[in-house]
Design an enzyme around this catalytic site. Structure first.
Site, PDB file in Angstrom:
ATOM      1  N   HIS A 207       0.839  -1.215   0.000  1.00  0.00           N
ATOM      2  CA  HIS A 207       0.000   0.000   0.000  1.00  0.00           C
ATOM      3  C   HIS A 207       0.870   1.260   0.000  1.00  0.00           C
ATOM      4  O   HIS A 207       0.461   2.290  -0.520  1.00  0.00           O
ATOM      5  CB  HIS A 207      -0.901   0.024   1.234  1.00  0.00           C
ATOM      6  CG  HIS A 207      -1.722  -1.217   1.388  1.00  0.00           C
ATOM      7  ND1 HIS A 207      -2.789  -1.520   0.575  1.00  0.00           N
ATOM      8  CD2 HIS A 207      -1.614  -2.263   2.251  1.00  0.00           C
ATOM      9  CE1 HIS A 207      -3.313  -2.685   0.940  1.00  0.00           C
ATOM     10  NE2 HIS A 207      -2.618  -3.161   1.950  1.00  0.00           N
TER      11      HIS A 207
ATOM     12  N   THR B  74      -6.306   6.679   7.474  1.00  0.00           N
ATOM     13  CA  THR B  74      -6.815   6.963   6.126  1.00  0.00           C
ATOM     14  C   THR B  74      -6.806   5.713   5.245  1.00  0.00           C
ATOM     15  O   THR B  74      -7.082   5.776   4.049  1.00  0.00           O
ATOM     16  CB  THR B  74      -5.962   8.051   5.431  1.00  0.00           C
ATOM     17  OG1 THR B  74      -4.634   7.514   5.214  1.00  0.00           O
ATOM     18  CG2 THR B  74      -5.898   9.312   6.257  1.00  0.00           C
TER      19      THR B  74
ATOM     20  N   HIS C  15       5.482   6.697   6.636  1.00  0.00           N
ATOM     21  CA  HIS C  15       5.190   6.245   5.265  1.00  0.00           C
ATOM     22  C   HIS C  15       4.693   7.439   4.463  1.00  0.00           C
ATOM     23  O   HIS C  15       4.474   8.518   5.022  1.00  0.00           O
ATOM     24  CB  HIS C  15       4.129   5.131   5.279  1.00  0.00           C
ATOM     25  CG  HIS C  15       2.824   5.591   5.830  1.00  0.00           C
ATOM     26  ND1 HIS C  15       2.535   5.574   7.191  1.00  0.00           N
ATOM     27  CD2 HIS C  15       1.759   6.163   5.230  1.00  0.00           C
ATOM     28  CE1 HIS C  15       1.343   6.086   7.380  1.00  0.00           C
ATOM     29  NE2 HIS C  15       0.845   6.465   6.205  1.00  0.00           N
TER      30      HIS C  15
ATOM     31  N   HIS D  16       3.452  10.726   6.534  1.00  0.00           N
ATOM     32  CA  HIS D  16       2.777  10.467   7.810  1.00  0.00           C
ATOM     33  C   HIS D  16       3.735   9.796   8.793  1.00  0.00           C
ATOM     34  O   HIS D  16       4.238   8.700   8.517  1.00  0.00           O
ATOM     35  CB  HIS D  16       1.558   9.575   7.604  1.00  0.00           C
ATOM     36  CG  HIS D  16       0.450  10.269   6.881  1.00  0.00           C
ATOM     37  ND1 HIS D  16      -0.528   9.584   6.182  1.00  0.00           N
ATOM     38  CD2 HIS D  16       0.175  11.584   6.718  1.00  0.00           C
ATOM     39  CE1 HIS D  16      -1.368  10.449   5.653  1.00  0.00           C
ATOM     40  NE2 HIS D  16      -0.970  11.690   5.966  1.00  0.00           N
TER      41      HIS D  16
ATOM     42  N   GLU E 153      -3.252  13.471   0.869  1.00  0.00           N
ATOM     43  CA  GLU E 153      -4.558  13.001   1.365  1.00  0.00           C
ATOM     44  C   GLU E 153      -5.358  14.200   1.881  1.00  0.00           C
ATOM     45  O   GLU E 153      -6.473  14.459   1.422  1.00  0.00           O
ATOM     46  CB  GLU E 153      -4.339  11.971   2.470  1.00  0.00           C
ATOM     47  CG  GLU E 153      -3.550  10.758   1.970  1.00  0.00           C
ATOM     48  CD  GLU E 153      -3.908   9.486   2.667  1.00  0.00           C
ATOM     49  OE1 GLU E 153      -3.620   9.355   3.871  1.00  0.00           O
ATOM     50  OE2 GLU E 153      -4.495   8.615   2.013  1.00  0.00           O
TER      51      GLU E 153
ATOM     52  N   HIS F  68       2.200   8.977   0.927  1.00  0.00           N
ATOM     53  CA  HIS F  68       1.114   8.822  -0.061  1.00  0.00           C
ATOM     54  C   HIS F  68       1.468   9.749  -1.213  1.00  0.00           C
ATOM     55  O   HIS F  68       1.980  10.860  -0.975  1.00  0.00           O
ATOM     56  CB  HIS F  68      -0.233   9.240   0.540  1.00  0.00           C
ATOM     57  CG  HIS F  68      -0.620   8.473   1.779  1.00  0.00           C
ATOM     58  ND1 HIS F  68      -1.437   7.366   1.759  1.00  0.00           N
ATOM     59  CD2 HIS F  68      -0.261   8.658   3.081  1.00  0.00           C
ATOM     60  CE1 HIS F  68      -1.589   6.899   2.997  1.00  0.00           C
ATOM     61  NE2 HIS F  68      -0.872   7.652   3.818  1.00  0.00           N
TER      62      HIS F  68
HETATM   63  C1  LIG Z   1      -1.666  -0.237   5.112  1.00  0.00           C
HETATM   64  C2  LIG Z   1      -2.173  -0.167   6.510  1.00  0.00           C
HETATM   65  N1  LIG Z   1      -1.953   1.146   7.083  1.00  0.00           N
HETATM   66  C3  LIG Z   1      -2.385   1.320   8.465  1.00  0.00           C
HETATM   67  C4  LIG Z   1      -1.624   0.333   9.379  1.00  0.00           C
HETATM   68  N2  LIG Z   1      -1.715   0.676  10.788  1.00  0.00           N
HETATM   69  C5  LIG Z   1      -3.083   0.587  11.357  1.00  0.00           C
HETATM   70  C6  LIG Z   1      -3.483  -0.841  11.617  1.00  0.00           C
HETATM   71  O1  LIG Z   1      -2.710  -1.373  12.664  1.00  0.00           O
HETATM   72  C7  LIG Z   1      -3.479  -2.222  13.465  1.00  0.00           C
HETATM   73  C8  LIG Z   1      -2.586  -3.004  14.357  1.00  0.00           C
HETATM   74  S1  LIG Z   1      -0.962   2.073  11.181  1.00  0.00           S
HETATM   75  O2  LIG Z   1      -1.411   2.545  12.458  1.00  0.00           O
HETATM   76  O3  LIG Z   1       0.437   1.877  11.037  1.00  0.00           O
HETATM   77  C9  LIG Z   1      -1.528   3.155   9.999  1.00  0.00           C
HETATM   78  S2  LIG Z   1      -1.380   4.797  10.142  1.00  0.00           S
HETATM   79  C10 LIG Z   1      -2.172   5.092   8.703  1.00  0.00           C
HETATM   80  S3  LIG Z   1      -2.413   6.719   8.188  1.00  0.00           S
HETATM   81  N3  LIG Z   1      -2.368   6.759   6.585  1.00  0.00           N
HETATM   82  O4  LIG Z   1      -3.732   7.132   8.625  1.00  0.00           O
HETATM   83  O5  LIG Z   1      -1.315   7.501   8.747  1.00  0.00           O
HETATM   84  C11 LIG Z   1      -2.550   3.909   8.082  1.00  0.00           C
HETATM   85  C12 LIG Z   1      -2.158   2.764   8.846  1.00  0.00           C
HETATM   86 ZN   LIG Z   2      -0.756   7.579   5.798  1.00  0.00          ZN
END
Ligand SMILES: CCN[C@H]1CN(CCOCC)S(=O)(=O)c2sc(S(N)(=O)=O)cc21
Ligand SMILES: [Zn+2]
Length: 260
Positions: free
Chosen positions: A63, A198, A93, A118, A105, A95
């Site tokens: 992703h 997100t 990470h 992020h 985003e 986007h």
């Molecule tokens: C691809 C999945 N992305 C998720 C993975 N995690 C969440 C799930 O964990 C559960 C144990 S996360 O808390 O690392 C996280 S933060 C964001 S964002 N784009 O909103 O900063 C997405 C995600």
């Molecule tokens: Zn993110």
């Protein structure tokens, strides 16, 4: 779990089928309207205590590209601002869009940026694990930084140089000694609001802190992210990793506050 992505069939408009919270009351991202944000004098500065941070690896999770950190103690935390506790840095990470297209985003006054970084943190004071925090209303704090195209970013090459090692979904490689402080803009002025992840599972567990000042990266550097693939090495269809962003969601009456 359920397969989801950013394509026509499995993209953001379809996520609600497996993740009904997608239509919840505190979903992210949102469009930030600066003139409608509340200047809150009780809202102090944020502090990023990253000097003892320990990066572990860089990975392609199908992703995005993610850099993970040691989060077994309070060696790297974000604190202050809207936060009642220090939150531990877990990962960061990005986007991004397609060639010549925006991929942030959050948007500002309806305008998108080329990309969005992020930095994900969790409340280890109140919750005993990241997983528990990820499901709690005050469990996560994500620092969002906009990326705008212009000159080369002098430190982003440390990340883009490693991308060829994580081309395929499920690949990862060592990535030690990286301090994300080098990716911050000069000002830590921010907007903040209560929102969600997100991506699925879209938990409504995020205090968002978005820096007003973007960082500048070059088109060439951003183009390197687009050599990543959504698919694994074993899959026959090669899908370039791009446009991995969720569009803005309804504000549903939420307040956006602005730091002083
Ligand atoms: C691809 C999945 N992305 C998720 C993975 N995690 C969440 C799930 O964990 C559960 C144990 S996360 O808390 O690392 C996280 S933060 C964001 S964002 N784009 O909103 O900063 C997405 C995600
Ligand atoms: Zn993110």
């Amino acid at each position: 779990g359920h397969h989801w992505g950013y394509g026509k069939e499995d993209g953001p408009s379809a996520w609600h089928k497996n993740y009904p919270v997608a239509q919840g009351n505190r979903q992210s991202p949102i469009d930030i309207i600066p003139e409608e944000a509340t200047r809150d004098r009780d809202l102090g500065p944020i502090f990023l205590d990253y000097d003892r941070c320990t990066s572990i690896n860089i990975a392609n999770n199908g992703h995005s590209v993610v850099v993970e950190f040691v989060d077994s103690d309070d060696r790297s935390v974000i604190r202050g601002g809207p936060l009642d506790n220090p939150y531990r840095l877990k990962q960061f990470h990005f986007h991004w869009g397609g060639k010549g297209h925006d991929g942030s985003e959050h948007t500002v006054g309806g305008i998108g940026y080329a990309s969005e970084l992020h930095l994900v943190h969790w409340n280890a004071v109140k919750y005993r694990s990241f997983g528990d925090a990820a499901e709690a209303p005050d469990g996560l704090a994500v620092l969002g930084i906009f990326l705008e195209t212009g000159d080369d970013h002098r430190w982003l090459h440390m990340i883009t140089d490693a991308l060829f090692m994580v081309k395929y979904k499920g690949s990862d490689t060592d990535f030690k000694g990286f301090n994300p402080k080098c990716l911050l803009p000069s000002s830590l002025h921010y907007w903040t609001y209560l929102g969600s992840l997100t991506t699925p599972p879209l938990h409504e567990s995020v205090t968002w802190i978005l820096l007003k000042e973007p960082i500048i990266v070059s088109d060439k550097q951003l183009g390197m992210f687009r050599m990543l693939l959504f698919n694994g090495e074993d899959e026959d269809e090669r899908k370039r990793m791009e446009n991995n962003f969720r569009p803005p969601q309804p504000l549903k009456g939420r307040e956006v506050r602005s730091s002083n």
